[in-house]
Design a protein around this motif. Sequence first.
Motif, PDB file in Angstrom:
ATOM      1  N   MET A   1       0.825  -1.200   0.000  1.00  0.00           N
ATOM      2  CA  MET A   1       0.000   0.000   0.000  1.00  0.00           C
ATOM      3  C   MET A   1       0.865   1.259   0.000  1.00  0.00           C
ATOM      4  O   MET A   1       0.543   2.226  -0.664  1.00  0.00           O
ATOM      5  N   LYS A   2       1.968   1.216   0.746  1.00  0.00           N
ATOM      6  CA  LYS A   2       2.840   2.384   0.815  1.00  0.00           C
ATOM      7  C   LYS A   2       3.368   2.750  -0.573  1.00  0.00           C
ATOM      8  O   LYS A   2       3.536   3.920  -0.898  1.00  0.00           O
ATOM      9  N   ASN A   3       3.606   1.736  -1.420  1.00  0.00           N
ATOM     10  CA  ASN A   3       4.080   1.967  -2.771  1.00  0.00           C
ATOM     11  C   ASN A   3       3.061   2.774  -3.579  1.00  0.00           C
ATOM     12  O   ASN A   3       3.426   3.660  -4.342  1.00  0.00           O
ATOM     13  N   VAL A   4       1.775   2.475  -3.404  1.00  0.00           N
ATOM     14  CA  VAL A   4       0.727   3.210  -4.116  1.00  0.00           C
ATOM     15  C   VAL A   4       0.697   4.659  -3.635  1.00  0.00           C
ATOM     16  O   VAL A   4       0.546   5.583  -4.437  1.00  0.00           O
ATOM     17  N   PHE A   5       0.896   4.871  -2.342  1.00  0.00           N
ATOM     18  CA  PHE A   5       0.933   6.234  -1.798  1.00  0.00           C
ATOM     19  C   PHE A   5       2.059   7.033  -2.444  1.00  0.00           C
ATOM     20  O   PHE A   5       1.870   8.172  -2.843  1.00  0.00           O
ATOM     21  N   SER A   6       3.230   6.422  -2.536  1.00  0.00           N
ATOM     22  CA  SER A   6       4.375   7.156  -3.078  1.00  0.00           C
ATOM     23  C   SER A   6       4.209   7.453  -4.571  1.00  0.00           C
ATOM     24  O   SER A   6       4.871   8.334  -5.101  1.00  0.00           O
ATOM     25  N   GLN A   7       3.314   6.729  -5.241  1.00  0.00           N
ATOM     26  CA  GLN A   7       3.076   6.946  -6.665  1.00  0.00           C
ATOM     27  C   GLN A   7       1.950   7.935  -6.943  1.00  0.00           C
ATOM     28  O   GLN A   7       1.657   8.217  -8.101  1.00  0.00           O
ATOM     29  N   TYR A   8       1.306   8.456  -5.919  1.00  0.00           N
ATOM     30  CA  TYR A   8       0.089   9.247  -6.098  1.00  0.00           C
ATOM     31  C   TYR A   8       0.246  10.365  -7.134  1.00  0.00           C
ATOM     32  O   TYR A   8      -0.531  10.460  -8.072  1.00  0.00           O
ATOM     33  N   LYS A   9       1.251  11.203  -6.967  1.00  0.00           N
ATOM     34  CA  LYS A   9       1.435  12.328  -7.907  1.00  0.00           C
ATOM     35  C   LYS A   9       1.709  11.830  -9.319  1.00  0.00           C
ATOM     36  O   LYS A   9       1.194  12.380 -10.294  1.00  0.00           O
ATOM     37  N   ALA A  10       2.512  10.788  -9.452  1.00  0.00           N
ATOM     38  CA  ALA A  10       2.798  10.226 -10.775  1.00  0.00           C
ATOM     39  C   ALA A  10       1.526   9.644 -11.396  1.00  0.00           C
ATOM     40  O   ALA A  10       1.304   9.766 -12.601  1.00  0.00           O
ATOM     41  N   LEU A  11       0.681   9.048 -10.579  1.00  0.00           N
ATOM     42  CA  LEU A  11      -0.594   8.507 -11.085  1.00  0.00           C
ATOM     43  C   LEU A  11      -1.480   9.621 -11.625  1.00  0.00           C
ATOM     44  O   LEU A  11      -2.102   9.468 -12.679  1.00  0.00           O
ATOM     45  N   ARG A  12      -1.551  10.733 -10.902  1.00  0.00           N
ATOM     46  CA  ARG A  12      -2.373  11.862 -11.362  1.00  0.00           C
ATOM     47  C   ARG A  12      -1.862  12.389 -12.705  1.00  0.00           C
ATOM     48  O   ARG A  12      -2.643  12.690 -13.608  1.00  0.00           O
ATOM     49  N   LYS A  13      -0.532  12.492 -12.849  1.00  0.00           N
ATOM     50  CA  LYS A  13       0.050  12.942 -14.121  1.00  0.00           C
ATOM     51  C   LYS A  13      -0.240  11.933 -15.227  1.00  0.00           C
ATOM     52  O   LYS A  13      -0.530  12.309 -16.361  1.00  0.00           O
ATOM     53  N   GLU A  14      -0.129  10.647 -14.893  1.00  0.00           N
ATOM     54  CA  GLU A  14      -0.399   9.607 -15.891  1.00  0.00           C
ATOM     55  C   GLU A  14      -1.838   9.705 -16.397  1.00  0.00           C
ATOM     56  O   GLU A  14      -2.089   9.600 -17.597  1.00  0.00           O
ATOM     57  N   ILE A  15      -2.769   9.925 -15.498  1.00  0.00           N
ATOM     58  CA  ILE A  15      -4.181  10.045 -15.878  1.00  0.00           C
ATOM     59  C   ILE A  15      -4.371  11.217 -16.832  1.00  0.00           C
ATOM     60  O   ILE A  15      -5.050  11.090 -17.859  1.00  0.00           O
ATOM     61  N   GLU A  16      -3.752  12.350 -16.530  1.00  0.00           N
ATOM     62  CA  GLU A  16      -3.866  13.521 -17.406  1.00  0.00           C
ATOM     63  C   GLU A  16      -3.269  13.246 -18.780  1.00  0.00           C
ATOM     64  O   GLU A  16      -3.867  13.584 -19.808  1.00  0.00           O
ATOM     65  N   VAL A  77      -5.762   5.177  -2.541  1.00  0.00           N
ATOM     66  CA  VAL A  77      -5.054   6.101  -1.648  1.00  0.00           C
ATOM     67  C   VAL A  77      -6.056   6.980  -0.906  1.00  0.00           C
ATOM     68  O   VAL A  77      -5.981   7.127   0.320  1.00  0.00           O
ATOM     69  N   GLU A  78      -6.985   7.555  -1.644  1.00  0.00           N
ATOM     70  CA  GLU A  78      -7.975   8.443  -1.019  1.00  0.00           C
ATOM     71  C   GLU A  78      -8.829   7.687   0.005  1.00  0.00           C
ATOM     72  O   GLU A  78      -9.125   8.219   1.080  1.00  0.00           O
ATOM     73  N   LYS A  79      -9.206   6.442  -0.296  1.00  0.00           N
ATOM     74  CA  LYS A  79      -9.991   5.636   0.646  1.00  0.00           C
ATOM     75  C   LYS A  79      -9.187   5.320   1.896  1.00  0.00           C
ATOM     76  O   LYS A  79      -9.721   5.366   3.010  1.00  0.00           O
ATOM     77  N   ALA A  80      -7.911   4.993   1.714  1.00  0.00           N
ATOM     78  CA  ALA A  80      -7.068   4.672   2.871  1.00  0.00           C
ATOM     79  C   ALA A  80      -6.936   5.875   3.798  1.00  0.00           C
ATOM     80  O   ALA A  80      -7.037   5.738   5.018  1.00  0.00           O
ATOM     81  N   ILE A  81      -6.721   7.038   3.221  1.00  0.00           N
ATOM     82  CA  ILE A  81      -6.622   8.251   4.039  1.00  0.00           C
ATOM     83  C   ILE A  81      -7.958   8.542   4.711  1.00  0.00           C
ATOM     84  O   ILE A  81      -8.006   8.849   5.903  1.00  0.00           O
ATOM     85  N   SER A  82      -9.037   8.426   3.971  1.00  0.00           N
ATOM     86  CA  SER A  82     -10.366   8.699   4.527  1.00  0.00           C
ATOM     87  C   SER A  82     -10.721   7.734   5.653  1.00  0.00           C
ATOM     88  O   SER A  82     -11.440   8.096   6.584  1.00  0.00           O
TER      89      SER A  82
END
Length: 127
Positions: A1-16, A77-82
């Motif tokens: 799960m920590k790996n997904v957290f560290s990728q968050y910003k890269a994931l957002r860029k990938e989506i765009e 990530v958002e669900k885990a934080i929530s």
Amino acid sequence: MKNVFSQYKALRKEIERLDRRIQKLPKGEVTDYGIDYSTGQGRAIVLRGLADDAPAGRLRELLEARKTRAEEMVIEVEKAISGCPDARTRNILDAFYIEGKTLKEIAAEENIHEDTVASIKDSFFRA
């Protein structure tokens, strides 16, 4: 799960980026212009399925699948934080992973020591 957290910003860029690429692909339709004789006005007629470009269609499917997977990871990530019951931990995780702030910046905002921020962040993943 920590790996997904560290990728968050890269994931957002990938989506765009994927969204931009998908928008540039042929849409599988042809547009023609003609006269509507009932009104005497010109109009565009869209004929779907006539732009026979199978490779572009397969590429579209692949890119859309990648985009969906990246969006699902962002939601994880958002669900885990929530789901975290502690507001301060949620704020720290959000600031660090979502906003990309440094531990020092977060410590200044929260008025706590940088080591405490790191400890709170790390304890989230041990729980």
